[in-house]
Design an enzyme around this catalytic site. Structure first.
Site, PDB file in Angstrom:
ATOM      1  N   ALA A  71     -10.091 -14.575  13.338  1.00  0.00           N
ATOM      2  CA  ALA A  71      -9.399 -13.277  13.408  1.00  0.00           C
ATOM      3  C   ALA A  71     -10.378 -12.112  13.288  1.00  0.00           C
ATOM      4  O   ALA A  71     -10.214 -11.088  13.940  1.00  0.00           O
ATOM      5  CB  ALA A  71      -8.346 -13.192  12.313  1.00  0.00           C
ATOM      6  N   THR A  72     -11.413 -12.271  12.477  1.00  0.00           N
ATOM      7  CA  THR A  72     -12.378 -11.170  12.291  1.00  0.00           C
ATOM      8  C   THR A  72     -12.968 -10.753  13.633  1.00  0.00           C
ATOM      9  O   THR A  72     -13.032  -9.571  13.967  1.00  0.00           O
ATOM     10  CB  THR A  72     -13.503 -11.610  11.324  1.00  0.00           C
ATOM     11  N   GLN A 179      -1.539 -13.757   8.989  1.00  0.00           N
ATOM     12  CA  GLN A 179      -0.719 -14.317   7.907  1.00  0.00           C
ATOM     13  C   GLN A 179       0.748 -14.304   8.336  1.00  0.00           C
ATOM     14  O   GLN A 179       1.234 -13.290   8.833  1.00  0.00           O
ATOM     15  CB  GLN A 179      -0.872 -13.484   6.627  1.00  0.00           C
ATOM     16  N   HIS A 201      -7.331 -21.511  10.643  1.00  0.00           N
ATOM     17  CA  HIS A 201      -7.406 -22.177   9.332  1.00  0.00           C
ATOM     18  C   HIS A 201      -6.355 -21.709   8.346  1.00  0.00           C
ATOM     19  O   HIS A 201      -6.303 -22.199   7.213  1.00  0.00           O
ATOM     20  CB  HIS A 201      -8.816 -22.047   8.739  1.00  0.00           C
ATOM     21  N   THR A 240     -20.832 -20.601  24.682  1.00  0.00           N
ATOM     22  CA  THR A 240     -20.254 -21.924  24.954  1.00  0.00           C
ATOM     23  C   THR A 240     -19.014 -22.140  24.092  1.00  0.00           C
ATOM     24  O   THR A 240     -19.042 -21.889  22.883  1.00  0.00           O
ATOM     25  CB  THR A 240     -21.302 -23.025  24.658  1.00  0.00           C
ATOM     26  N   CYS A 326     -11.172 -12.970   0.717  1.00  0.00           N
ATOM     27  CA  CYS A 326     -12.122 -12.277   1.591  1.00  0.00           C
ATOM     28  C   CYS A 326     -12.858 -11.200   0.836  1.00  0.00           C
ATOM     29  O   CYS A 326     -13.922 -10.782   1.241  1.00  0.00           O
ATOM     30  CB  CYS A 326     -11.389 -11.651   2.776  1.00  0.00           C
TER      31      CYS A 326
HETATM   32  N1  PLP Z   1      -6.772 -10.930   8.733  1.00  0.00           N
HETATM   33  C1  PLP Z   1      -6.105 -11.419   7.683  1.00  0.00           C
HETATM   34  C2  PLP Z   1      -4.757 -10.842   7.342  1.00  0.00           C
HETATM   35  C3  PLP Z   1      -6.657 -12.459   6.922  1.00  0.00           C
HETATM   36  O1  PLP Z   1      -5.977 -12.948   5.888  1.00  0.00           O
HETATM   37  C4  PLP Z   1      -7.932 -12.972   7.278  1.00  0.00           C
HETATM   38  C5  PLP Z   1      -8.571 -14.028   6.462  1.00  0.00           C
HETATM   39  O2  PLP Z   1      -8.487 -14.089   5.296  1.00  0.00           O
HETATM   40  C6  PLP Z   1      -8.575 -12.440   8.408  1.00  0.00           C
HETATM   41  C7  PLP Z   1      -7.961 -11.417   9.100  1.00  0.00           C
HETATM   42  C8  PLP Z   1      -9.909 -12.958   8.859  1.00  0.00           C
HETATM   43  O3  PLP Z   1      -9.825 -14.277   9.298  1.00  0.00           O
HETATM   44  P1  PLP Z   1     -11.155 -15.099   9.615  1.00  0.00           P
HETATM   45  O4  PLP Z   1     -11.966 -15.037   8.342  1.00  0.00           O
HETATM   46  O5  PLP Z   1     -10.722 -16.471   9.928  1.00  0.00           O
HETATM   47  O6  PLP Z   1     -11.859 -14.412  10.716  1.00  0.00           O
END
Ligand code: PLP
Length: 379
Positions: A71-72, A179, A201, A240, A326
């Site tokens: 997601a980041t 989420q 994940h 890749t 995080c």
């Molecule tokens: N956005 C939300 C709401 C999250 O809870 C998280 C991870 O904790 C992320 C983004 C980032 O996900 P990732 O670390 O898998 O890139």
């Protein structure tokens, strides 16, 4: 039960489901081809199957799905890529103060590039004030970034209303759906979400794989790439492809789609069971977040007589978080809890219990009784 570890940190990550792992394994050792030949075609078709599985879960078209490292990366691609491609007069971005750090940091970077930012304050339970959003979005707004469910307090946002406001003002709507994915109606065909980010994940898939959804519209939503390399993923996410992880993400989406309803009830029943026991026995206990519009597996609470950190030390076989995983490398109080609370004792004593499909009634009752005992000793 004494020495067994109980995992209640499922907003941070979930274990990989055995069926998902099994679907991935052949793509490490048997189907590893990466090129224009029979072996490569096999992996290409697995990638396209996964693209279909992801799109199917969120009511999108396969061609609207771009695989990312999580997601980041999808958030960075969406917000920075949209700004990079912006040739219009639009110089304004709207977001809320409880977004994930990935969103807030991207928006900070765009502020430094000259974008004007409206940072909306959520109410005491973490919900956006829709009238304030309506006033904030103008014809100068490039994008509104509001998440589906908060990773710390579980509060969900009125996505449909937000999408309608964005559409009426001609602003793009970016939604971090990381989420709560699968548990709330999220049909990209009918909702006015233009861009969305997710990561595998959080729903029993592997780490390091996610998706950026970009709605196919006319005129097209243009995202300039922020990475350069080979032409993979239509040139906007070169490199890749991580085939085993993509296959795992696809399988995770397929299983979530089949099991979402059953999982929602099972997980929310466990959370409610835990909440009921704790609230019946602990004086002054407080729920952080919205009691109604919420992620089914989230319980973020404060027990003023004991700090979250102290509780964590005393409950060493229970895995949970005192703020978002995080931001756990930071010693600063959580920006989400600070946004809904002025009281430092409440913030310091907060902790998050995140329930997943593998947790049991027995585990929940054990944890509830332990927390009640410790709260009483420390009162
Ligand atoms: N956005 C939300 C709401 C999250 O809870 C998280 C991870 O904790 C992320 C983004 C980032 O996900 P990732 O670390 O898998 O890139």
């Amino acid at each position: 039960m004494k020495s067994k570890q109980i995992y209640l940190d499922s907003h941070a990550s979930t274990p990989v489901d055995q069926d998902i792992l099994s679907s991935m394994l052949p793509f490490f050792t048997e189907f590893y081809g990466n090129g224009n030949h029979k072996a490569g075609w096999k992996t290409t078709s697995a990638i396209e199957n996964a693209r279909f599985q992801v799109s199917n879960l969120i009511g999108a078209k396969p061609s609207e799905i771009t695989f990312t490292s999580g997601a980041t990366e999808a958030i960075n691609m969406a917000l920075l890529g949209l700004a990079k491609a912006n040739k219009s007069e639009k110089n304004h971005i709207v977001t809320q103060n409880t977004e994930h750090k990935a969103v807030l940091q991207c928006i900070n970077a765009l502020k430094e590039q000259g974008y004007k930012i409206t940072m909306l304050k959520v109410d005491k339970v973490g919900r956006i004030k829709i009238e304030e959003l309506k006033k904030a979005v103008t014809n100068k707004t490039l994008v509104v970034a509001i998440m589906l469910a908060n990773n710390e307090i579980g509060t969900t946002q009125p996505i449909e209303d937000i999408g309608n406001i964005c559409k009426s003002k001609g602003a793009k709507f970016f939604c971090d759906i990381t989420q709560g994915l699968g548990w709330f109606p999220l049909n990209m065909k009918t909702l006015n979400i233009d861009l969305a980010a997710l990561t595998a994940h959080k729903f029993y898939g592997p780490k390091g794989i996610g998706t950026l959804y970009i709605k196919k519209t006319n005129p097209r939503i243009v995202i300039e790439p922020i990475l350069f390399g080979g032409g993979q993923e239509n040139g906007i996410r070169p490199g890749t492809s991580n085939v085993p992880a993509i296959v795992g993400l696809g399988k995770a989406c397929e299983l979530l789609q089949i099991n979402a309803e059953e999982q929602f009830h099972r997980i929310s029943n466990l959370r409610n069971r835990l909440q009921k026991q704790l609230f019946a026995s602990i004086d002054g206990i407080k729920l952080n977040g919205c009691p109604v519009n919420r992620h089914p597996g989230n319980l973020n609470i404060s027990i003023p007589s004991i700090s979250g950190e102290k509780l964590k030390g005393l409950l060493s076989n229970v895995m949970f978080s005192t703020s978002s995983a995080c931001s756990s490398s930071s010693s600063k109080p959580s920006h989400v809890l600070s946004a809904i609370n002025d009281d430092e004792t409440i913030i310091a004593s907060s902790f998050r219990l995140g329930i997943n499909k593998y947790n049991t009634n027995k585990e929940i009752d054990f944890v509830a009784q332990k927390i009640i005992q410790l709260a009483k000793i420390n009162n």
